[in-house]
Design an enzyme around this catalytic site. Structure first.
Site, PDB file in Angstrom:
ATOM      1  N   HIS A 155       0.782  -1.022  -0.052  1.00  0.00           N
ATOM      2  CA  HIS A 155      -0.018   0.061   0.206  1.00  0.00           C
ATOM      3  C   HIS A 155       1.083   1.309  -0.038  1.00  0.00           C
ATOM      4  O   HIS A 155       1.870   1.109   0.547  1.00  0.00           O
ATOM      5  CB  HIS A 155      -0.879  -0.047   1.370  1.00  0.00           C
ATOM      6  CG  HIS A 155      -1.929   0.848   1.351  1.00  0.00           C
ATOM      7  ND1 HIS A 155      -1.550   2.373   1.672  1.00  0.00           N
ATOM      8  CD2 HIS A 155      -3.249   0.907   1.227  1.00  0.00           C
ATOM      9  CE1 HIS A 155      -2.764   3.226   1.898  1.00  0.00           C
ATOM     10  NE2 HIS A 155      -3.671   2.173   1.564  1.00  0.00           N
ATOM     11  N   ASP A 160       3.288  -4.274   8.288  1.00  0.00           N
ATOM     12  CA  ASP A 160       2.188  -3.246   8.196  1.00  0.00           C
ATOM     13  C   ASP A 160       0.967  -4.255   8.522  1.00  0.00           C
ATOM     14  O   ASP A 160       0.605  -5.087   7.370  1.00  0.00           O
ATOM     15  CB  ASP A 160       2.239  -2.758   6.634  1.00  0.00           C
ATOM     16  CG  ASP A 160       0.829  -2.299   6.476  1.00  0.00           C
ATOM     17  OD1 ASP A 160      -0.187  -2.311   6.915  1.00  0.00           O
ATOM     18  OD2 ASP A 160       0.968  -1.450   5.247  1.00  0.00           O
ATOM     19  N   GLN A 219      -4.424  -4.938   7.147  1.00  0.00           N
ATOM     20  CA  GLN A 219      -5.223  -5.838   6.891  1.00  0.00           C
ATOM     21  C   GLN A 219      -5.153  -7.042   7.453  1.00  0.00           C
ATOM     22  O   GLN A 219      -6.261  -7.745   7.401  1.00  0.00           O
ATOM     23  CB  GLN A 219      -5.020  -6.030   5.245  1.00  0.00           C
ATOM     24  CG  GLN A 219      -5.363  -5.062   4.321  1.00  0.00           C
ATOM     25  CD  GLN A 219      -6.770  -4.444   4.324  1.00  0.00           C
ATOM     26  OE1 GLN A 219      -7.437  -5.082   4.972  1.00  0.00           O
ATOM     27  NE2 GLN A 219      -6.853  -3.037   3.993  1.00  0.00           N
ATOM     28  N   LYS A 271      -9.892  -0.369  10.742  1.00  0.00           N
ATOM     29  CA  LYS A 271     -10.446  -1.600   9.979  1.00  0.00           C
ATOM     30  C   LYS A 271     -10.569  -2.599  10.804  1.00  0.00           C
ATOM     31  O   LYS A 271     -10.794  -4.103  10.323  1.00  0.00           O
ATOM     32  CB  LYS A 271      -9.056  -2.041   9.257  1.00  0.00           C
ATOM     33  CG  LYS A 271      -8.644  -0.881   8.338  1.00  0.00           C
ATOM     34  CD  LYS A 271      -7.525  -1.143   7.216  1.00  0.00           C
ATOM     35  CE  LYS A 271      -7.080   0.184   6.499  1.00  0.00           C
ATOM     36  NZ  LYS A 271      -7.736   0.314   5.355  1.00  0.00           N
ATOM     37  N   CYS A 276      -4.924   2.462  -3.504  1.00  0.00           N
ATOM     38  CA  CYS A 276      -3.431   3.187  -3.201  1.00  0.00           C
ATOM     39  C   CYS A 276      -2.311   2.145  -3.134  1.00  0.00           C
ATOM     40  O   CYS A 276      -1.586   1.703  -2.400  1.00  0.00           O
ATOM     41  CB  CYS A 276      -3.562   3.511  -1.654  1.00  0.00           C
ATOM     42  SG  CYS A 276      -4.884   4.606  -1.181  1.00  0.00           S
TER      43      CYS A 276
HETATM   44  C1  LIG Z   1      -2.113  -2.580   3.646  1.00  0.00           C
HETATM   45  C2  LIG Z   1      -2.411  -1.408   4.167  1.00  0.00           C
HETATM   46  N1  LIG Z   1      -1.459  -0.674   4.662  1.00  0.00           N
HETATM   47  C3  LIG Z   1      -1.656   0.702   5.062  1.00  0.00           C
HETATM   48  C4  LIG Z   1      -3.104   1.197   5.002  1.00  0.00           C
HETATM   49  C5  LIG Z   1      -3.408   2.661   5.710  1.00  0.00           C
HETATM   50  O1  LIG Z   1      -4.157   2.581   6.690  1.00  0.00           O
HETATM   51  P1  LIG Z   1      -4.699   3.888   7.455  1.00  0.00           P
HETATM   52  O2  LIG Z   1      -5.272   4.822   6.128  1.00  0.00           O
HETATM   53  O3  LIG Z   1      -5.650   3.568   8.178  1.00  0.00           O
HETATM   54  O4  LIG Z   1      -3.517   4.572   7.820  1.00  0.00           O
HETATM   55  C6  LIG Z   1      -4.025   0.442   4.334  1.00  0.00           C
HETATM   56  C7  LIG Z   1      -5.370   0.965   4.184  1.00  0.00           C
HETATM   57  O5  LIG Z   1      -6.084   0.610   3.377  1.00  0.00           O
HETATM   58  C8  LIG Z   1      -3.795  -0.777   3.974  1.00  0.00           C
HETATM   59  O6  LIG Z   1      -4.867  -1.543   3.393  1.00  0.00           O
END
Ligand SMILES: Cc1ncc(COP(=O)(O)O)c(C=O)c1O
Length: 419
Positions: free
Chosen positions: A129, A204, A207, A230, A370
Site C-alpha cells: 500500500h 504493516d 489488513q 479496520k 492506493c
Molecule cells: C495494507 C495497508 N496498509 C496501510 C493502510 C493505511 O491505513 P490507514 O489509512 O488506516 O493509515 C491500508 C489502508 O487501506 C492498508 O490496506
C-alpha cells in the site's frame, strides 16, 4: 470441546451489533463488502465510548482531579489490552492515528536516530500500500538510503522464491505488509523473518490484524503498525508496537507536550517509554474505544473470527472463479483471504461498483486501492484491457454466504447489461 465455528446464536448477536446491516439501499438490503477500507462499528463499543465521553472524559496524565485520573486509567487500560492482545509489554505499545502515521513515524525516527544511514538498504515488496511505499521512496531521495523490492509475479503474488532472491540486497530494514490489500495474499511472515535474520522487520498489519491473531514475540517482529478503524474500532486511532530495546534507541518523530522529562531554554530530555513517543494531546477516546473493541473481538474469540473469514474467503474465491467473464488477481489458494480483487472484462470497475451499489445494495471498492505500482504489474499479467484499477470485495465477521451470492448475482446481471 471448544468450537472454532460461530453458532447461529453467536452470529445473530453479532448482527445485532451493526444496525447499518438492516438498512436498505434503493430497496435492497445493504451488503457491506468494503471492510478492507473500513469496517462498521459495534453498537456496544459506541455506547461504551459515549459513556466515556459523557461521564469520564478529561485530558490524561496531567491534572490531579478525579475525571483526569479516571480518563488516564481508561487510557492506560486500553494500552494494556493492546499489549496483551499482541503479547507485548505496555511500554512497547504507542498510540498513533493509524498505520500511515505509524510507518511515517518509523521511517523518520530510524533516519533521525542514525539507525538507517545513507547507503543502507530498505527492502519492501511490490505489493505494498502507498502507506508503506511512499514514505520510504520519498525519504530515500532526501537521505540517501536505497529502496529495493521483493518482486511480485504477474498475478501480484509474492513467492518464497522472490523472497529468497531479495536476500542479495542484504537489507538493514525489511518492511512488508502482513496481507496485501489488493491481492488478499497473506504474507509468509515466518519465512521472511527466517530469510532476513539480521534485518529490522517491520510489519504493516492494517489488513492482517483484523482477522488474524499476531504474537509479536513468537514471530520475532521488531515493529508492527495497524489501524483501529479496520478492526471495528474508532477512526483516527492506531498502534505502533516496537521492541523495547529498539524504541529506546529511537529519536521521537514528534516533539512537545508530555513526551518530555526536563526542558530548559537550551535542551530537552525525554520521558520514559511509551510516553516519549506520544507528543501532544492524544486521541484519548479513540484509544479507550480501541480497548473496548479488543474486548468485543475477544469476547467473540479470534479463532472464530479467523475461521469465519477463512470459510467465506474460500467461498467468495470459488464463486468468482465460476464466472468466466471475471479476471481475478492474487493467488488461487489458501493464502488468499478476506478480500478478492477482480475485473469484469469490458466493464470499468467504477461502473461495476456503482451498479452493485445502486441496483443490488452491495458496497464494494473500486480503484487502484492506493497501490499504483502494483496496478502496473497486474496490467502486464492481465488478459483483458486492464483499467489500472480493480473492484475489491472484502469480508468481515458480519458477512454471510448469502451476501456473496448477492454479489455474484449482481456481477452476472452487470455482465448481461454490458454485452
Ligand atoms: C495494507 C495497508 N496498509 C496501510 C493502510 C493505511 O491505513 P490507514 O489509512 O488506516 O493509515 C491500508 C489502508 O487501506 C492498508 O490496506
Amino acid at each position: 470441546m471448544h468450537s472454532t465455528v460461530l453458532s447461529d446464536e453467536e452470529f445473530c448477536k453479532i448482527l445485532g451489533e451493526f444496525p447499518a446491516l438492516k438498512r436498505e439501499i434503493n430497496g435492497k438490503r445493504l451488503v457491506y463488502l468494503d471492510n478492507a477500507a473500513s469496517t462498521l462499528k459495534p453498537k456496544s463499543v459506541i455506547e461504551k465510548m459515549t459513556d466515556f465521553y459523557l461521564n469520564h472524559y478529561s485530558n490524561i496524565h496531567r491534572a490531579v482531579h478525579t475525571l483526569a485520573s479516571e480518563a488516564t486509567v481508561e487510557y492506560e487500560n486500553a494500552r494494556e489490552k493492546v499489549a496483551k492482545f499482541l503479547n507485548a509489554n505496555n511500554e512497547e505499545v504507542i498510540f498513533t492515528n493509524g498505520t500511515t502515521m505509524g510507518i511515517n513515524f518509523l521511517v523518520n525516527s530510524l533516519v533521525k536516530s542514525g539507525i538507517l544511514k545513507p547507503d543502507d538498504t530498505v527492502l519492501i515488496s511490490q505489493v505494498e500500500h502507498h502507506a508503506n511505499l511512499v514514505p520510504w521512496v520519498r525519504l530515500s531521495k532526501l537521505y540517501g538510503f536505497k529502496v529495493n523490492y521483493i518482486e511480485a509475479d504477474e498475478k501480484g503474488v509474492i513467492t518464497h522464491d522472490s523472497i529468497e532472491k531479495a536476500k542479495r540486497y542484504v537489507p538493514k530494514i525489511v518492511s512488508v505488509t502482513g496481507q496485501s490489500n489488493v491481492t488478499g495474499q497473506l504474507m509468509p511472515i515466518e519465512f521472511i523473518r527466517e530469510s532476513f535474520k539480521d534485518s529490522i522487520l517491520i510489519i504493516d498489519g492494517a489488513q492482517l490484524i483484523p482477522h488474524k491473531k499476531i504474537d509479536v514475540k513468537k514471530l520475532n517482529i521488531d515493529f508492527l503498525v495497524f489501524s483501529g478503524h479496520k478492526m471495528l474500532g474508532p477512526t483516527g486511532i492506531g498502534v505502533l508496537y516496537g521492541k523495547k530495546d529498539l524504541l529506546e534507541k529511537l529519536e521521537p518523530f514528534m516533539y512537545g507536550g508530555e513526551m518530555i522529562d526536563k526542558v530548559t531554554f537550551d535542551d530537552v530530555s525525554f520521558n520514559i517509554l511509551p510516553y516519549k513517543f506520544e507528543a501532544g494531546t492524544q486521541h484519548i477516546a479513540g484509544a479507550v474505544g480501541l480497548g473496548y473493541t479488543i474486548d468485543f473481538l475477544e469476547s467473540i474469540g479470534y479463532d472464530k473470527i479467523e475461521s469465519h473469514v477463512k470459510d467465506l474467503s474460500k467461498y467468495l474465491l470459488e464463486e468468482l472463479m465460476k464466472l468466466d467473464f471475471v479476471e481475478i488477481y492474487g493467488p488461487i489458494d489458501d493464502s488468499h483471504q478476506s478480500l478478492v480483487s477482480f475485473n469484469i472484462d469490458g466493464v470499468h470497475p467504477h461502473d461495476v461498483s456503482h451498479i452493485l451499489d445502486e441496483n443490488f445494495g452491495v458496497a464494494t471498492r473500486s480503484g487502484h486501492h492506493c497501490a499504483q505500482p502494483l496496478m502496473s504489474i497486474l496490467s502486464k499479467g492481465s488478459k483483458i484491457d486492464f483499467p489500472n484499477s480493480t473492484v475489491r470485495a472484502s469480508l468481515y465477521i458480519y458477512n454471510t454466504k448469502e451476501d456473496i451470492d448477492i454479489l455474484i448475482q449482481g456481477l452476472k446481471e452487470i455482465r448481461r447489461m454490458f454485452i
